[in-house]
Design a protein around this motif. Structure first.
Motif, PDB file in Angstrom:
ATOM      1  N   THR A  19      -2.575 -20.611 -75.166  1.00  0.00           N
ATOM      2  CA  THR A  19      -2.977 -19.572 -76.116  1.00  0.00           C
ATOM      3  C   THR A  19      -3.578 -18.413 -75.351  1.00  0.00           C
ATOM      4  N   TYR A  20      -3.114 -17.242 -75.657  1.00  0.00           N
ATOM      5  CA  TYR A  20      -3.743 -16.036 -75.123  1.00  0.00           C
ATOM      6  C   TYR A  20      -4.471 -15.400 -76.284  1.00  0.00           C
ATOM      7  N   TRP A  21      -5.704 -15.039 -76.071  1.00  0.00           N
ATOM      8  CA  TRP A  21      -6.466 -14.494 -77.185  1.00  0.00           C
ATOM      9  C   TRP A  21      -7.260 -13.271 -76.763  1.00  0.00           C
ATOM     10  N   THR A  22      -7.501 -12.434 -77.724  1.00  0.00           N
ATOM     11  CA  THR A  22      -8.409 -11.311 -77.488  1.00  0.00           C
ATOM     12  C   THR A  22      -9.391 -11.292 -78.648  1.00  0.00           C
ATOM     13  N   GLY A  23     -10.575 -10.842 -78.394  1.00  0.00           N
ATOM     14  CA  GLY A  23     -11.567 -10.802 -79.453  1.00  0.00           C
ATOM     15  C   GLY A  23     -12.542  -9.683 -79.227  1.00  0.00           C
ATOM     16  N   SER A  24     -13.216  -9.330 -80.294  1.00  0.00           N
ATOM     17  CA  SER A  24     -14.247  -8.307 -80.128  1.00  0.00           C
ATOM     18  C   SER A  24     -15.339  -8.543 -81.147  1.00  0.00           C
ATOM     19  N   GLU A  25     -16.495  -8.069 -80.835  1.00  0.00           N
ATOM     20  CA  GLU A  25     -17.572  -8.045 -81.810  1.00  0.00           C
ATOM     21  C   GLU A  25     -18.175  -6.658 -81.740  1.00  0.00           C
ATOM     22  N   THR A  26     -18.197  -6.011 -82.874  1.00  0.00           N
ATOM     23  CA  THR A  26     -18.708  -4.639 -82.886  1.00  0.00           C
ATOM     24  C   THR A  26     -19.801  -4.497 -83.939  1.00  0.00           C
ATOM     25  N   GLY A  27     -20.593  -3.469 -83.770  1.00  0.00           N
ATOM     26  CA  GLY A  27     -21.643  -3.174 -84.762  1.00  0.00           C
ATOM     27  C   GLY A  27     -22.618  -4.312 -84.898  1.00  0.00           C
ATOM     28  N   ILE A  28     -23.061  -4.825 -83.776  1.00  0.00           N
ATOM     29  CA  ILE A  28     -23.938  -5.995 -83.793  1.00  0.00           C
ATOM     30  C   ILE A  28     -25.334  -5.604 -84.296  1.00  0.00           C
ATOM     31  N   PRO A  29     -25.846  -6.320 -85.294  1.00  0.00           N
ATOM     32  CA  PRO A  29     -27.180  -5.975 -85.773  1.00  0.00           C
ATOM     33  C   PRO A  29     -28.217  -6.595 -84.850  1.00  0.00           C
ATOM     34  N   ALA A  30     -28.688  -5.820 -83.935  1.00  0.00           N
ATOM     35  CA  ALA A  30     -29.636  -6.368 -82.984  1.00  0.00           C
ATOM     36  C   ALA A  30     -30.662  -5.304 -82.703  1.00  0.00           C
ATOM     37  N   GLN A  31     -31.678  -5.698 -81.976  1.00  0.00           N
ATOM     38  CA  GLN A  31     -32.676  -4.701 -81.683  1.00  0.00           C
ATOM     39  C   GLN A  31     -32.335  -3.990 -80.387  1.00  0.00           C
ATOM     40  N   VAL A  32     -32.303  -2.690 -80.497  1.00  0.00           N
ATOM     41  CA  VAL A  32     -32.156  -1.883 -79.295  1.00  0.00           C
ATOM     42  C   VAL A  32     -33.576  -1.741 -78.786  1.00  0.00           C
ATOM     43  N   ASN A  33     -33.816  -2.216 -77.586  1.00  0.00           N
ATOM     44  CA  ASN A  33     -35.133  -1.981 -77.011  1.00  0.00           C
ATOM     45  C   ASN A  33     -35.185  -0.508 -76.685  1.00  0.00           C
ATOM     46  N   VAL A  34     -36.124   0.164 -77.254  1.00  0.00           N
ATOM     47  CA  VAL A  34     -36.257   1.566 -76.899  1.00  0.00           C
ATOM     48  C   VAL A  34     -37.572   1.717 -76.173  1.00  0.00           C
ATOM     49  N   ASN A  35     -37.741   2.843 -75.558  1.00  0.00           N
ATOM     50  CA  ASN A  35     -38.981   3.059 -74.836  1.00  0.00           C
ATOM     51  C   ASN A  35     -40.124   3.003 -75.828  1.00  0.00           C
ATOM     52  N   SER A  36     -41.075   2.131 -75.557  1.00  0.00           N
ATOM     53  CA  SER A  36     -42.147   1.897 -76.519  1.00  0.00           C
ATOM     54  C   SER A  36     -43.036   3.103 -76.709  1.00  0.00           C
ATOM     55  N   ALA A  37     -42.938   4.063 -75.821  1.00  0.00           N
ATOM     56  CA  ALA A  37     -43.748   5.259 -75.991  1.00  0.00           C
ATOM     57  C   ALA A  37     -43.398   5.963 -77.293  1.00  0.00           C
ATOM     58  N   SER A  38     -42.261   5.580 -77.881  1.00  0.00           N
ATOM     59  CA  SER A  38     -41.919   6.131 -79.193  1.00  0.00           C
ATOM     60  C   SER A  38     -42.830   5.561 -80.268  1.00  0.00           C
ATOM     61  N   GLY A  39     -43.523   4.470 -79.978  1.00  0.00           N
ATOM     62  CA  GLY A  39     -44.354   3.805 -80.974  1.00  0.00           C
ATOM     63  C   GLY A  39     -43.695   2.535 -81.458  1.00  0.00           C
ATOM     64  N   PHE A  40     -42.387   2.432 -81.233  1.00  0.00           N
ATOM     65  CA  PHE A  40     -41.658   1.222 -81.582  1.00  0.00           C
ATOM     66  C   PHE A  40     -41.050   0.662 -80.306  1.00  0.00           C
ATOM     67  N   SER A  41     -41.058  -0.648 -80.193  1.00  0.00           N
ATOM     68  CA  SER A  41     -40.443  -1.218 -79.005  1.00  0.00           C
ATOM     69  C   SER A  41     -38.958  -1.441 -79.226  1.00  0.00           C
ATOM     70  N   SER A  42     -38.553  -1.419 -80.484  1.00  0.00           N
ATOM     71  CA  SER A  42     -37.128  -1.636 -80.730  1.00  0.00           C
ATOM     72  C   SER A  42     -36.728  -1.060 -82.077  1.00  0.00           C
ATOM     73  N   ILE A  43     -35.436  -0.851 -82.202  1.00  0.00           N
ATOM     74  CA  ILE A  43     -34.863  -0.453 -83.485  1.00  0.00           C
ATOM     75  C   ILE A  43     -33.853  -1.529 -83.839  1.00  0.00           C
ATOM     76  N   LEU A  44     -33.970  -2.055 -85.053  1.00  0.00           N
ATOM     77  CA  LEU A  44     -32.971  -3.016 -85.500  1.00  0.00           C
ATOM     78  C   LEU A  44     -31.867  -2.203 -86.149  1.00  0.00           C
ATOM     79  N   THR A  45     -30.751  -2.162 -85.491  1.00  0.00           N
ATOM     80  CA  THR A  45     -29.666  -1.338 -86.002  1.00  0.00           C
ATOM     81  C   THR A  45     -28.352  -1.958 -85.569  1.00  0.00           C
ATOM     82  N   ASN A  46     -27.253  -1.336 -85.994  1.00  0.00           N
ATOM     83  CA  ASN A  46     -25.956  -1.866 -85.591  1.00  0.00           C
ATOM     84  C   ASN A  46     -25.463  -1.104 -84.391  1.00  0.00           C
TER      85      ASN A  46
END
Lengths: 1066, 482
Positions: free
Chosen positions: A750-777
């Motif tokens: 079997t040859y297969w291809t797959g993808s996962e897109t728009g993952i709802p996860a936290q983007v660690n952002v620079n905490s100096a923004s006041g938030f350490s992460s954004i939960l987004t897709n």
């Protein structure tokens, strides 16, 4: 459309059962037709069929792959039973089970769904289904855990990893009931396992099936006359197998020299005998002490009064096996008893299983009892009732702690004295120096003696006697899981039935932990306090399912259609409480006895979904098949404004060999297949949840403890995107199944291809923004690979056969294509290996999934280390060490059968590629325990010798200006600097291994010949698991059992188990 | 019969299973019943107050400074005091306490609450910029609108601290500060605390912006005029309770990795300083964990390697813990800003002509307040008459260093600014330069999440290794380290 079934003139109803001549067991899935007409049906799970035939019908034809076609005459009665004989072909057709119990023949199936039968699963009896699957399915990576880690779940990855966390394992579906893990399952109850690889195969399961599913069908009673009783008794003895390589030259302490003890006024009288003798540094828990060459010294235990060792010196000699000696031989007994009986209108199976496991750490054990009831009863011609009820109780003493600085492997591999005699440690486990105060190998140095406070000297500095500790820490865990379903099936006619199913999975747990007062009063610096902790949880998952099934054969066409609904409801309630800062009254273990206000914990979770689903399979001439499914879910965990998702799959398969004349010759079977599937997921990060509370998020928890009378609160660190939705998993595959030489050899690719897109996860952002992460897709993970399975009989002669199965899968790519262009974030840190000096897990765009990154050795363009003026490595802030995913995985299973009574099995599995970091070795080097801290340098001198005397570690590199440097540095400083400065490249290891995981020899006892009439059959097997790590690049740990995705952090050693299995059928 | 019945039955079942309600309607199923979605202002303020004590005690931001300024020595696993690379993460402070303050500023309508939150926020920024130099400030805490905020130059951060604190002080008044457990809500006391912050921060610039008409002096003057913490009853003293323990108590609740440095014991011994008594507690005090009163003046030698340090504490069972046990009980308060610290800073302002006043007299008052704060007898005239105490710029610095003990942020600030007390670098140092650390370096995580701005900040670094991220570089106000 339903009325179409009534179009034929049918005036006679024939029923019957189809069995196999080999073993007398009923055969499900057998095609039953009336020759010369389009009338047909298939046998059900119990091998039974009912068919309405035209008055003109004279006979019935039975066909099933792997069996000779049989035509049976219809006689005077309406019952036609058939017994099919296997044909000359060696490989049997299998039945693929997908979501909602929908079964298909492998012939009509368009996925690469691989089926593992009970026999293949249990060539060697494993207590855990994941370990039993290792190497037997292409595209599966089993992340095993040490058998010493009692009660710990293992995880499997199907076709690489996706998502942006540490990855999410496959889903387990047991007779249609979804379990978060399958560790509770009694493998004796398993009839077959179908592995659905990803979105195309599992679309009917919706969101939860996106990472693939392991569909388990439990066995049902088969009608072969009377009551059958099967008894199985098994026992395995486990010993610690792979331990890190230690140095055995230098003893404990941080002082390379002994100190002389001189008795003085105020010191205990029993120390007088030690006056003038020498002692090492007991208080420091590293092994940078004096060289061990048999010299006289004062051992740690000589200072305690009242033993035969009191006041006596000993010889300072290496104890190369001290860590291994601590781990006792574990015992696993695994027994089961099954009762089967089936009649014309009922079948009944009850099995009882019992597992007792004594851990390799003293005082730890686990007990599990399982009950499985499968019951089916035909109420009348149309209605049947079935029930599948499972109850599991698990009790465990001692909770596996295998993180940093735990009181066994966390000490032996990270902080320990290489001179410790484990036999004396065990002997002195009850040694006390005061009431309830226990001796420790890691006590203070005699200058700390204070008659007013004996603990200042005698108490454990960082560590306790390991045996004492295990007795004094009391962990207890109880789990009752009840799951299963009851279903009512209404069979309208042969073609159409309706099934209503209620499922339930209730899990209640009770946890209790006692930290004994003795631990608090026997220490100087461990910070342990007496304490009590308790936690209870109640979880109830319920489904109400409705499923309509329509199967029809019209001329050259077959139609299999399903339509259903599924309504899910999960309630979870958890309560816990813990004493804080010790106990008011020692030795009283109760929440109310907490020294400070006890802390309490209370969680409530509710999740729901509603789903509508449909599946349609069309076949033409049993040669070309089209397959499709649709499922729409509405989730309570998604934002109300858009909480529905649509999963879909489509497939085609073509058995082209039917067109060839050579069918029975060199190419006996050939099929091409292609599928596509897409599943949008809910918000869950594990199989246990669809993501309760992740949206709307930003909640302020209310802590129970007031601060100076005030409520205190802290703002959430995560910002939640109001448009959050689940990721979309897509998978496509193209496959080819071939069988040669009269089905003697089969290959499937079997040859297969797959993808996962728009993952709802936290983007660690620079905490100096006041938030350490954004939960987004965000994000896009693209992967592809191929899987190959091959099996066949290289040798098959009378009285001897050799069967071999091979699986291989190549993860061609598993790449993070994008993190978040929207937020301009190209990488996220996923998990640390306890200390941030040790390489940690990152997801970075453009790299393979799951990268080990960390501070490391700064190098010039040519890769040569840049050294500082003193000769130590300089630090680079972000070094890439490789992906944690292995590239090649697979296995090899061999079965040799001799005289039909002897069978010899051995199963090898392997993986190549992938990295992990080892926290234990990083500390083991820092503490002077690891072998590398006491080797010879290139001058042939011990590296621990002074540089001036020819010792030291040879450092070669360039200086800040690029000028070559070659110099020797002090070994102690070298290993300390590596940790302190975060230049830990040498603690990244390879996951590559080849392992002989299972081996067994079985013998079928000739009960008939022996004249034992009460016994129908009996088999005895000698077996072994994890017998031999044939090849591994890393010598200190078993790479098949790394506890965390990013690496090892003090895990227990793997074990090698040898035992026996006895199966008796009455 | 029956087909009709059967089909209608199944249709019913089918509908029953899906419908009843719209399949997409789940009501409040997904709302956590144990939490609220709107913050409680008073709860945020109380929480930050509690946490503020960490900034001046055992947090990395302070305790590393306490090691570099030789208040503290390490006993078992020396590392920080041997100048291991101080790669310290500041991220958690932004998303934690700094944003908790910002949350009050953003969501509250109570001007006193906003003012108190602002003052505490600026205090935290002050600690962080002194540790690192340039850090995100003007674009920080703007939420997801600015997820890669630029690093501001330290001078701009100082200007911001001075002006924002002044504005907050000006807006205080009428009513009280909600949730305030330090001052019981008194806005008068909050004004004093705000002005004291301005006094301490502005005098930190006395070497780099000495001019009496420059902005540092101007801010200083206004703050002095507005009233500051001049009495121990106005100290910003964070209370601790049975459930929330004093961090110094926590430091010894189990392990004993730190001791009072012999640099401190040698200094107090040489001056015959009464504060010797509360500054150190004996390791072998039987009540060392619960509030004993046995003093120790056996300071742990500063800067020893692990073997030597181990040998020292083993050979000296009476070695000194940081503070006598009764000064760090579980419920002892932690003083963030004391009258002595502020009075001595005011002394400096007077001495360099930022404001008129009796510098020598204020100096003595400051020292006296310090003795009072520690509960020891007031210093005698002969104490003041000693050469090591008599008023001078050098002795002022040493007295500031003693008065701020064991607040590592203050101690390190004082030493870096003045060069006093004169410190001998650790003999067992692990860094190549052998120099005392003058700033923290940024983490690997910063490089991952805010790389471009970090690079610009590193390029601005000056000192021993300009343009690289080095602990031997100097922050902007650190004139001596340039």
């Amino acid at each position: 459309m339903f009325c179409a079934t009534q179009a034929f003139a049918q005036n006679r109803t024939i029923t019957g059962t189809v069995t196999s001549k080999d073993d007398g067991f009923p055969l499900p899935g057998v095609s039953v037709t009336v020759p010369g007409t389009q009338v047909g049906t298939v046998t059900n799970d119990y091998g039974k069929f009912t068919i309405k035939v035209p008055a003109s019908a004279k006979s019935l034809a039975f066909t099933f792959v792997g069996y000779n076609r049989l035509v049976a005459t219809i006689g005077a009665t309406d019952i036609v039973n058939a017994t099919l004989e296997t044909n000359a072909k060696e490989l049997k057709e299998v039945v693929v089970t997908s979501g909602y119990g929908i079964k298909q023949t492998a012939r009509s199936n368009s996925n690469s769904a691989q089926v593992v039968t009970a026999t293949e699963l249990n060539t060697v009896r494993q207590p855990n289904i994941n370990n039993a699957l290792a190497g037997k399915v292409a595209g599966i990576q089993v992340r095993s855990q040490s058998a010493a880690a009692l009660g710990r779940n293992t995880e499997v990855r199907l076709r690489g990893a996706s998502g942006f966390g540490t990855g999410q394992g496959a889903l387990y579906v047991v007779d249609g009931t979804i379990l978060p893990n399958a560790d509770d399952l009694n493998l004796d109850d398993v009839e077959s396992v179908t592995v659905l690889q990803g979105a195309a195969a599992a679309a009917l399961l919706g969101s939860q099936g996106a990472n693939g599913a392991i569909v388990i069908t439990t066995s049902k009673a088969k009608k072969n006359g009377g009551l059958n009783i099967d008894l199985r008794l098994g026992a395995t003895w486990d010993k610690a197998y792979i331990l890190p390589n230690y140095q055995n030259t230098y003893g404990g302490g941080n002082n390379p020299n002994f100190e002389q003890y001189v008795w003085k006024q105020g010191d205990p009288d029993h120390w007088k005998a030690l006056s003038g003798k020498y002692y090492p540094d007991y208080s420091d828990d590293s092994s940078w002490g004096p060289k061990m060459s048999g010299q006289e010294y004062i051992p740690w235990y000589a200072w305690y009064a009242g033993t035969k060792y009191t006041g006596k010196t000993a010889s300072w000699v290496p104890q190369p096996n001290n860590a291994a000696e601590f781990f006792q031989t574990g015992v696993l007994t695994d027994n089961s008893l099954t009762f089967n009986k089936a009649g014309d209108d009922y079948s009944f199976k009850l099995s009882l299983g019992n597992v007792y496991q004594k851990g390799i750490i003293p005082t730890q054990d686990l007990r599990r009892n399982t009950l499985n009831l499968n019951y089916n009863y035909d109420l009348n011609k149309h209605l049947s009732l079935s029930a599948n009820i499972n109850y599991v109780n698990q009790k465990q003493h001692g909770v596996v702690e295998d993180g940093y600085a735990n009181q066994s492997s966390g000490s032996f591999n990270q902080w320990f004295h290489r001179d410790i005699d484990m036999g004396i440690m065990k002997e002195l486990q009850n040694l006390q120096y005061g009431p309830g105060q226990y001796a420790s190998w890691n006590h203070n140095d005699p200058a700390a003696w204070d008659p007013a406070n004996p603990t200042a000297f005698y108490g454990g500095n960082y560590w306790y006697n390991f045996y004492t500790y295990q007795k004094l820490i009391k962990d207890y865990y109880n789990r009752d899981r009840f799951y299963g379903n009851i279903a009512l099936t209404y069979k309208v006619n042969n073609d159409l039935n309706f099934k209503l199913t209620y499922r339930k999975q209730q899990n209640t747990t009770f946890t209790e932990n006692i930290e004994s007062t003795e631990l608090a009063i026997s220490q100087t610096q461990t910070g342990r306090k007496g304490g009590y902790y308790t936690y209870q949880s109640y979880s109830n998952r319920e489904n109400l399912e409705f499923l309509a099934t329509y199967n029809k054969k019209i001329r050259d066409f077959t139609v299999n259609a399903n339509f259903g609904t599924d309504k899910f409801n999960w309630t979870d309630k958890e309560n816990g409480a813990q004493t804080v800062n010790g106990l008011t009254i020692p030795y009283v273990y109760a929440i109310s006895n907490s020294a400070n206000t006890p802390s309490t914990y209370n969680t409530r979770i509710k999740e729901k979904y509603n789903a509508v689903l449909g599946h349609l399979s069309l076949g033409w001439k049993d040669m070309i098949f089209l397959d499709g499914s649709l499922r729409n879910d509405w989730f309570s965990t998604l934002p109300q404004k858009k909480n529905d998702v649509l999963s879909k799959s489509a497939g085609i398969s073509f058995v082209f060999s039917d067109l060839l004349k050579s069918q029975d010759k060199w190419l006996s079977y050939g099929k091409v297949r292609a599928t596509y599937g897409q599943i949008p997921k809910a918000l869950g990060t594990s199989n246990e949840t669809f993501g309760y509370g992740r949206y709307p998020g930003a909640a302020y928890n209310v802590p129970s403890l007031k601060y100076a009378g005030q409520l205190i609160m802290s703002a959430p660190d995560q910002n939640v995107d109001p448009d959050i939705h689940g990721s979309t998993v897509t998978q496509k595959e193209l496959g080819l199944d071939l069988r040669f030489l009269n089905d003697r050899i089969g290959i499937s690719g079997t040859y297969w291809t797959g993808s996962e897109t728009g993952i709802p996860a936290q983007v660690n952002v620079n905490s100096a923004s006041g938030f350490s992460s954004i939960l987004t897709n965000f994000g896009d993970v693209e992967k592809k690979g191929f899987d190959i399975t091959a099996n066949g009989y290289p040798i098959k002669v009378p009285n001897f056969s050799w069967n071999i199965s091979l699986t291989y899968s190549n993860l061609l790519q598993d790449k993070v294509v994008e993190i978040s262009n929207k937020y301009n974030v190209q990488q996220i840190i996923v998990a640390y290996n306890t200390f941030n000096q040790v390489p940690y897990l990152v997801q970075k765009a453009g790299y393979a999934w799951g990268q080990l990154f960390g501070t490391g050795i700064a190098r010039n363009a040519a890769g040569v280390p840049i050294l500082d003026a003193a000769g130590f490595y300089t630090q680079a802030k972000a070094v890439y060490f490789g992906s944690v995913l292995p590239k090649h995985t697979g296995g090899l299973q061999n079965t040799f059968t001799l005289f039909k009574d002897f069978a010899f099995n051995f199963n090898i599995d392997y993986q190549f590629g992938g990295k992990f970091s080892s926290l234990s070795n990083a500390w083991g080097a820092f503490s002077g325990l690891a072998k590398q801290t006491a080797v010879l340098n290139d001058k042939g001198n011990p590296i621990r010798d002074n540089v001036a005397d020819g010792g030291g570690v040879h450092q070669v590199g360039v200086d800040a200006n690029g000028k070559p440097v070659s110099m020797y540095v002090n070994a102690y400083d070298y290993f300390h600097n590596n940790f302190n400065n975060g230049t830990e490249d040498m603690f990244v290891y390879d996951l590559t291994f080849i392992k002989l995981r299972e081996a067994g020899i079985s013998y079928r006892i000739p009960v008939k010949k022996l004249g034992i009439s009460a016994i129908k059959n009996a088999t005895i097997q000698l077996q072994a698991h994890d017998l031999w790590l044939i090849y591994a690049k890393s010598k200190d740990y078993d790479p098949s059992q790394i506890s965390a995705v990013q690496g090892e952090s003090g895990q227990l050693p793997g074990t090698r188990g040898i035992g026996f299995n006895l199966r008796v059928g009455f | 019969m029956k087909k009709i019945h059967i089909y209608s039955l199944t249709t019913l079942l089918l509908l029953g299973a899906v419908s009843c309600k719209k399949p997409s309607d789940f009501g409040t199923t997904n709302l956590d019943p144990t939490a609220v979605t709107a913050p409680v202002t008073s709860a945020l303020i109380a929480n930050v107050e509690k946490n503020l004590a960490n900034y001046v005690s055992t947090s990395t931001y302070a305790i590393n400074g306490a090691a570099y300024s030789q208040y503290l020595s390490e006993t078992q696993y020396p590392g920080t005091s041997l100048y291991n690379l101080p790669q310290v993460d500041f991220a958690g402070q932004y998303s934690g306490n700094l944003y908790d303050c910002q949350n009050v500023i953003n969501t509250s309508t109570d001007k006193n609450a906003i003012a108190a939150a602002t003052i505490m926020q600026q205090y935290i920024f002050w600690v962080l910029t002194d540790d690192f130099g340039d850090i995100p400030y003007s674009q920080a805490l703007a939420g997801i609108k600015a997820i890669t905020p630029a690093y501001d130059k330290q001078e701009d951060i100082y200007k911001g601290i001075l002006s924002k604190t002044a504005a907050a002080v000006a807006s205080l008044g009428g009513g009280s500060v909600p949730g305030d457990v330090v001052y019981g809500g008194s806005t008068d006391k909050w004004k004093k605390f705000g002005n004291s912050l301005i006094i301490l921060a502005s005098t930190q610039l006395s070497k780099v912006k000495p001019g009496a008409s420059d902005y540092a002096a101007a801010a200083f003057k206004t703050a002095v005029a507005g009233g500051y913490i001049a009495d121990n009853s106005d100290n910003f003293a964070v209370p601790f309770t049975a459930d929330y323990h004093n961090p110094w108590y926590g430091l010894y609740d189990g392990r004993y990795d730190w001791g009072e440095s012999n640099t401190v014991t040698n200094t107090t011994a040489a001056l015959n300083d009464g504060r010797t008594v509360p500054f150190g507690g004996a390791y072998n005090d039987p009540a060392k964990g619960s509030g004993g009163t046995i003093t120790s003046a056996i300071g742990v030698p500063y800067g020893l390697g692990r073997t030597d340090a181990n040998n020292f504490i083993n050979a000296n069972p009476g070695w000194a813990y940081v503070m006598r046990a009764d000064k760090r009980k579980f419920d002892s308060p932690v003083i963030v800003t004391s009258a002595a610290e502020v009075l001595l800073a005011v002394t400096e302002g007077m001495n360099i002509g930022w404001t008129a006043g009796d510098a020598a007299g204020t100096y003595k008052t400051g020292i006296t307040k310090s003795f009072e704060q520690w509960g020891v007898d007031a210093p005698s005239a002969s104490y003041f008459a000693q050469g090591g105490v008599a008023f001078s710029a050098k002795n002022l610095a040493i007295q500031q260093w003693l008065a701020a003990y064991p607040d590592g942020h203050m101690g390190w600030d004082i030493w870096r600014k003045t060069g006093f007390p004169v410190l001998v670098p650790a003999v067992g140092h692990s860094n190549t330069s052998g120099l005392i650390v003058r700033r923290f370096v940024y983490t690997s995580a910063e490089a991952q999440t805010n790389g471009v701005n970090l690079k610009a900040a590193i390029a601005r670094e000056t000192g021993k290794a300009p343009g690289t991220d080095s602990p031997d570089n100097a922050v902007w106000w650190d004139v001596l380290g340039q």
